[in-house]
Design a protein around this motif. Structure first.
Motif, PDB file in Angstrom:
ATOM      1  N   ILE A  63      10.898 -10.587 -11.474  1.00  0.00           N
ATOM      2  CA  ILE A  63       9.830  -9.726 -10.947  1.00  0.00           C
ATOM      3  C   ILE A  63       9.665  -8.493 -11.826  1.00  0.00           C
ATOM      4  CG2 ILE A  63       9.100  -8.298  -8.997  1.00  0.00           C
ATOM      5  CD1 ILE A  63      10.624 -10.250  -7.165  1.00  0.00           C
ATOM      6  N   LYS A  64      10.771  -7.877 -12.173  1.00  0.00           N
ATOM      7  CA  LYS A  64      10.712  -6.679 -13.017  1.00  0.00           C
ATOM      8  C   LYS A  64      10.088  -6.995 -14.367  1.00  0.00           C
ATOM      9  CE  LYS A  64      13.673  -3.099 -15.031  1.00  0.00           C
ATOM     10  NZ  LYS A  64      15.075  -2.625 -15.199  1.00  0.00           N
ATOM     11  N   GLY A  65      10.304  -8.217 -14.864  1.00  0.00           N
ATOM     12  CA  GLY A  65       9.797  -8.588 -16.170  1.00  0.00           C
ATOM     13  C   GLY A  65       8.293  -8.502 -16.300  1.00  0.00           C
ATOM     14  N   TYR A  66       7.570  -8.768 -15.210  1.00  0.00           N
ATOM     15  CA  TYR A  66       6.111  -8.684 -15.341  1.00  0.00           C
ATOM     16  C   TYR A  66       5.464  -7.630 -14.445  1.00  0.00           C
ATOM     17  CZ  TYR A  66       4.824 -11.357 -11.062  1.00  0.00           C
ATOM     18  OH  TYR A  66       4.623 -11.781  -9.766  1.00  0.00           O
ATOM     19  N   ARG A  67       6.236  -7.080 -13.493  1.00  0.00           N
ATOM     20  CA  ARG A  67       5.683  -6.043 -12.616  1.00  0.00           C
ATOM     21  C   ARG A  67       6.317  -4.671 -12.847  1.00  0.00           C
ATOM     22  NH1 ARG A  67       2.770  -7.099  -8.220  1.00  0.00           N
ATOM     23  NH2 ARG A  67       3.961  -5.769  -6.785  1.00  0.00           N
ATOM     24  N   GLY A  68       7.449  -4.668 -13.529  1.00  0.00           N
ATOM     25  CA  GLY A  68       8.101  -3.404 -13.819  1.00  0.00           C
ATOM     26  C   GLY A  68       8.736  -2.776 -12.590  1.00  0.00           C
ATOM     27  N   VAL A  69       9.046  -1.491 -12.722  1.00  0.00           N
ATOM     28  CA  VAL A  69       9.611  -0.703 -11.634  1.00  0.00           C
ATOM     29  C   VAL A  69       8.550   0.280 -11.165  1.00  0.00           C
ATOM     30  CG1 VAL A  69      11.391   0.973 -11.009  1.00  0.00           C
ATOM     31  CG2 VAL A  69      11.953  -0.929 -12.531  1.00  0.00           C
ATOM     32  N   SER A  70       8.386   0.400  -9.852  1.00  0.00           N
ATOM     33  CA  SER A  70       7.370   1.304  -9.316  1.00  0.00           C
ATOM     34  C   SER A  70       7.968   2.143  -8.194  1.00  0.00           C
ATOM     35  CB  SER A  70       6.157   0.512  -8.806  1.00  0.00           C
ATOM     36  OG  SER A  70       6.556  -0.456  -7.845  1.00  0.00           O
ATOM     37  N   VAL A  71       7.193   3.080  -7.698  1.00  0.00           N
ATOM     38  CA  VAL A  71       7.668   4.003  -6.676  1.00  0.00           C
ATOM     39  C   VAL A  71       7.054   3.649  -5.329  1.00  0.00           C
ATOM     40  CG1 VAL A  71       7.776   6.415  -5.945  1.00  0.00           C
ATOM     41  CG2 VAL A  71       7.978   5.836  -8.370  1.00  0.00           C
ATOM     42  N   GLY A  72       7.897   3.499  -4.318  1.00  0.00           N
ATOM     43  CA  GLY A  72       7.456   3.272  -2.947  1.00  0.00           C
ATOM     44  C   GLY A  72       8.023   4.350  -2.050  1.00  0.00           C
ATOM     45  N   GLU A  73       7.896   4.155  -0.754  1.00  0.00           N
ATOM     46  CA  GLU A  73       8.351   5.192   0.174  1.00  0.00           C
ATOM     47  C   GLU A  73       9.864   5.390   0.153  1.00  0.00           C
ATOM     48  OE1 GLU A  73       8.331   4.104   4.508  1.00  0.00           O
ATOM     49  OE2 GLU A  73       7.097   2.459   3.763  1.00  0.00           O
ATOM     50  N   LEU A  74      10.607   4.395  -0.349  1.00  0.00           N
ATOM     51  CA  LEU A  74      12.058   4.514  -0.453  1.00  0.00           C
ATOM     52  C   LEU A  74      12.503   4.882  -1.867  1.00  0.00           C
ATOM     53  CD1 LEU A  74      13.131   1.452   1.729  1.00  0.00           C
ATOM     54  CD2 LEU A  74      12.890   3.853   2.408  1.00  0.00           C
ATOM     55  N   GLY A  75      11.533   5.254  -2.708  1.00  0.00           N
ATOM     56  CA  GLY A  75      11.859   5.639  -4.076  1.00  0.00           C
ATOM     57  C   GLY A  75      11.515   4.539  -5.069  1.00  0.00           C
ATOM     58  N   ARG A  76      12.116   4.627  -6.256  1.00  0.00           N
ATOM     59  CA  ARG A  76      11.851   3.651  -7.294  1.00  0.00           C
ATOM     60  C   ARG A  76      12.518   2.325  -6.955  1.00  0.00           C
ATOM     61  NH1 ARG A  76      10.205   5.130 -12.241  1.00  0.00           N
ATOM     62  NH2 ARG A  76      11.626   3.706 -13.313  1.00  0.00           N
ATOM     63  N   GLY A  77      11.804   1.234  -7.275  1.00  0.00           N
ATOM     64  CA  GLY A  77      12.377  -0.065  -6.980  1.00  0.00           C
ATOM     65  C   GLY A  77      11.568  -1.181  -7.601  1.00  0.00           C
ATOM     66  N   ILE A  78      12.070  -2.385  -7.405  1.00  0.00           N
ATOM     67  CA  ILE A  78      11.377  -3.606  -7.819  1.00  0.00           C
ATOM     68  C   ILE A  78      10.699  -4.151  -6.572  1.00  0.00           C
ATOM     69  CG2 ILE A  78      11.677  -5.935  -8.748  1.00  0.00           C
ATOM     70  CD1 ILE A  78      14.220  -4.839 -10.162  1.00  0.00           C
ATOM     71  N   HIS A  79       9.364  -4.127  -6.576  1.00  0.00           N
ATOM     72  CA  HIS A  79       8.616  -4.393  -5.351  1.00  0.00           C
ATOM     73  C   HIS A  79       7.921  -5.753  -5.374  1.00  0.00           C
ATOM     74  CE1 HIS A  79       8.777   0.145  -5.316  1.00  0.00           C
ATOM     75  NE2 HIS A  79       9.234  -0.156  -4.122  1.00  0.00           N
ATOM     76  N   PHE A  80       7.867  -6.364  -4.190  1.00  0.00           N
ATOM     77  CA  PHE A  80       7.229  -7.674  -4.057  1.00  0.00           C
ATOM     78  C   PHE A  80       6.879  -7.864  -2.591  1.00  0.00           C
ATOM     79  CE2 PHE A  80       7.143 -12.407  -4.537  1.00  0.00           C
ATOM     80  CZ  PHE A  80       6.379 -12.487  -5.692  1.00  0.00           C
ATOM     81  N   GLY A  81       5.565  -7.904  -2.270  1.00  0.00           N
ATOM     82  CA  GLY A  81       5.128  -7.938  -0.882  1.00  0.00           C
ATOM     83  C   GLY A  81       4.943  -6.538  -0.331  1.00  0.00           C
ATOM     84  N   VAL A  82       4.420  -6.457   0.893  1.00  0.00           N
ATOM     85  CA  VAL A  82       4.116  -5.150   1.490  1.00  0.00           C
ATOM     86  C   VAL A  82       4.584  -5.099   2.940  1.00  0.00           C
ATOM     87  CG1 VAL A  82       2.134  -4.654   0.002  1.00  0.00           C
ATOM     88  CG2 VAL A  82       1.777  -5.934   2.125  1.00  0.00           C
ATOM     89  N   TYR A  83       4.808  -3.867   3.402  1.00  0.00           N
ATOM     90  CA  TYR A  83       5.121  -3.628   4.808  1.00  0.00           C
ATOM     91  C   TYR A  83       3.834  -3.587   5.628  1.00  0.00           C
ATOM     92  CZ  TYR A  83       9.880  -2.131   3.541  1.00  0.00           C
ATOM     93  OH  TYR A  83      11.168  -2.070   3.083  1.00  0.00           O
ATOM     94  N   ALA A  84       3.997  -3.708   6.943  1.00  0.00           N
ATOM     95  CA  ALA A  84       2.878  -3.523   7.855  1.00  0.00           C
ATOM     96  C   ALA A  84       3.386  -3.042   9.206  1.00  0.00           C
ATOM     97  CB  ALA A  84       2.087  -4.813   8.035  1.00  0.00           C
ATOM     98  N   ASP A  85       2.591  -2.242   9.874  1.00  0.00           N
ATOM     99  CA  ASP A  85       2.876  -1.793  11.239  1.00  0.00           C
ATOM    100  C   ASP A  85       1.895  -2.471  12.197  1.00  0.00           C
ATOM    101  OD1 ASP A  85       5.008   0.085  10.742  1.00  0.00           O
ATOM    102  OD2 ASP A  85       3.503   1.371   9.794  1.00  0.00           O
TER     103      ASP A  85
END
Length: 250
Positions: A212-234
């Protein structure tokens, strides 16, 4: 047209997931999802990030009876346990008495306890639900040069089909109708080492985070920097969601 392609329920966090044809969604999440989890001797969450030993086991919970493999017992709550959840939060729970500490300790190879969260869906990480598009999983496979990647390893509440790869990344703060429920999409889900494990056997068999990091890199979310895939929902409005239900902007 986008539609629900899969639903995931994990009564005991860290065990094998179930994929029912329908679920009931409340403000705290899917009924019965992540109500139980395991803690070590220090009261810290003992999840699939730490071991794959439990991924070969599937739990069911109905009529106040918990069943795992060939063990079945009424849920009898013992002393309170304030569980340490990734050092992000503490979760009020009560230890589940009966055969469970011995059973799960034998599987883990070290002392662990089964606990029941005091609040519904108390074992969820941050938000009530998670969403992931089938096209996003297919894109991961394509980027990795693989025929396919098993979406079950991500253990997302709602999988959906009919959108472009990673379309969900652009939905933050948007509301969607899905079946009888209405949800508000949040930020990205940071991934952990649990995704590297085979969803049935628990062995580490795919360098998911690296890929995932290889093509999406590292990004910032509500918990800080991370390797992200998918989204939260309320959950904005509770209701029943079924596989095949349309997912559309509200």
């Amino acid at each position: 047209m986008m539609h629900v392609s899969s639903l995931t329920v994990v009564p005991v966090k860290g065990l094998n997931a179930s994929h029912p044809p329908s679920v009931t969604v409340t403000p705290t999440g899917i009924v019965g999802d992540r109500q139980f989890f395991l803690v070590d001797a220090a009261g810290k969450l003992f999840s699939a990030s730490r071991t794959g030993a439990f991924l070969g086991l599937r739990a069911s919970f109905a009529d106040d009876v918990l069943a795992v493999a060939d063990v079945r017992a009424p849920v009898d709550l013992g002393p309170p346990v304030l569980a340490d959840f990734y050092s992000l939060k503490t979760v009020p729970t009560h230890e589940v008495l009966g055969p469970w500490a011995e059973f799960f300790s034998d599987v883990a190879g070290q002392p662990v306890r089964l606990v029941h969260a005091d609040e519904p869906n108390g074992g969820t990480d941050v938000h009530a639900l998670t969403l992931l598009g089938d096209a996003s999983v297919a894109e991961l496979a394509a980027q990795a040069g693989l025929v396919s990647v098993d979406a079950r390893r991500f253990r997302m509440s709602i999988g959906f089909a009919g959108a472009a790869p990673h379309a969900e990344d652009g939905w933050a703060e948007s509301e969607f109708r899905v079946g009888g429920a209405r949800v508000r999409v949040g930020g990205p889900v940071p991934r952990c080492a649990a995704t590297t494990r085979n969803p049935d056997g628990g062995d580490v068999d795919l360098k998911t985070l690296h890929l995932i990091k290889g093509y999406r890199g590292v990004s910032v979310g509500e918990l800080g920097r991370g390797i992200h895939f998918g989204v939260y929902a309320d959950v904005v409005s509770p209701g029943v969601i079924r596989v095949g239900d349309v997912l559309e902007p509200a």
